[in-house]
Design an enzyme around this catalytic site. Structure first.
Site: not given
Ligand code: NAG
Length: 342
Positions: A165, A169, A256, A266
């Site tokens: 990946e 972000e 998200w 997170t």
């Protein structure tokens, strides 16, 4: 199992795993996240798990790379995967979760996050290219959804099966910042993220580029390089491998809810809580995507030859969480990866 769903229960079979063997059959041959079905949502290359599927050829083959600029001037440029007929030339991006929160509006692909009241968090969106890329340069013109704490916007190149990946972000906590990151084979190493300060990414469009070759990755903002990763610098003497993304992949965009994800690391990374009212909608805007394949387009004539499922799923059961990151809420399609340690 969540109620927010990708397909009707009737349209698929719950795979019961026995000793690592799935029970996908010839009528529902493709395995994805705990279920078997014959539709694109399950059979699309790299969403589909080739090991747990009915046989080694059940998952569709990769479509190959198409050098193109997608401007989202046509509603067919981005569609729900349930309505995908298998031609990557016709539908350039696929919304891979239900309910479908991706729309083509005013020349943009808009990724929306809506309020999932029973779970008190956002239900986001993931749009994946219907073509694949194995090295090349991808530029996306984006206005992020970094208007509130907790809202995460992503532009990544990912192989869901291998876990290679390459990321851009943006976190709602830091609207004037873009983060870059990469992963090798799903290895969760949060030390590889770097942050770059810039103007408020939710206020204006900017061009974000991932230039990926066998030797190095360069991340650019408005054509200015902000980071370079050399393959030679990723060598891990312990395992004797270069921990460098090499898998054929798809360009993917996501929104998200990190702030109400329930995972402390997170939440601290994205900011929290995410502010919600029942009518709140957070939106990320993708104005255009330019894909320049390494060595030019490959296999462009493959379009239209993929088999498609006859089912048109509309709602019902959601596949279970993948388990590769137990903190990833299934209503937040992109697993939270770039974040501080818990
Ligand atoms: C493998 O499965 C597909 C359906 O997914 C079927 O069409 C094909 O005939 C199978 N091949 C073998 C060798 O069983």
């Amino acid at each position: 199992m969540k109620i927010t769903s990708i397909v009707t229960a009737a349209a698929l079979s719950l795979a019961s795993s026995v000793m690592g063997q799935s029970t996908c059959n010839e009528f529902s041959p493709c395995f994805r996240e705990g279920y078997c079905d014959s539709s694109a949502m399950f059979c699309l290359w790299d969403l589909c798990d080739p090991v747990k599927s009915y046989n080694s050829t059940s998952c569709w083959q990769p479509e190959g790379c198409i050098s193109q600029t997608v401007n989202f001037d046509s509603s067919s440029d981005a569609v729900a995967i349930n309505s995908y007929q298998g031609n990557p030339q016709t539908n350039k991006f696929l919304s891979v979760f239900e309910p479908n929160n991706v729309a083509v509006e005013n020349g943009n692909m808009v990724l929306k996050m809506t309020y999932d009241a029973p779970n008190n968090k956002g239900f986001g969106a993931t749009a994946k290219a219907s073509s694949t890329i194995h090295y090349g340069r991808v530029t996306a013109r984006i206005k992020t959804a970094s208007v509130a704490t907790g809202v995460v916007t992503s532009f990544i190149i990912i192989n869901e099966q291998t876990g290679d990946e390459i990321d851009f972000e943006w976190v709602g906590k830091d609207p004037a910042q873009v983060q870059t990151n990469y992963y090798y084979q799903k290895e969760l190493d949060y030390t590889k993220m770097t942050a770059y300060s810039m103007a408020d990414t939710s206020a204006e469009y900017h061009d974000y580029t991932i230039d990926w070759s066998e030797d190095r990755i360069v991340w650019l903002v408005d054509n200015q390089p902000i980071r370079e990763l050399k393959r030679q610098d990723t060598f891990d003497p312990q395992s004797n491998v270069y921990k460098y993304p090499t898998s054929e992949s798809r360009v993917s965009f996501g929104i998200w809810d990190g702030g109400n994800s329930g995972a402390q690391g997170t939440q601290e990374w994205s900011g929290y809580p995410t502010p919600w009212t029942p009518s709140t909608v957070y939106q990320a805007f993708v104005d255009s995507v330019t894909i320049e394949c390494a060595g030019g387009s490959s296999k462009p004539s493959d379009g239209g030859e993929q088999p498609t499922g006859s089912e048109q799923p509309t709602g019902g059961e959601q596949p279970s969480e993948t388990g590769k990151d137990s903190e990833a809420p299934s209503s937040a399609p992109e697993p939270p990866k770039c974040r501080p340690r818990n």
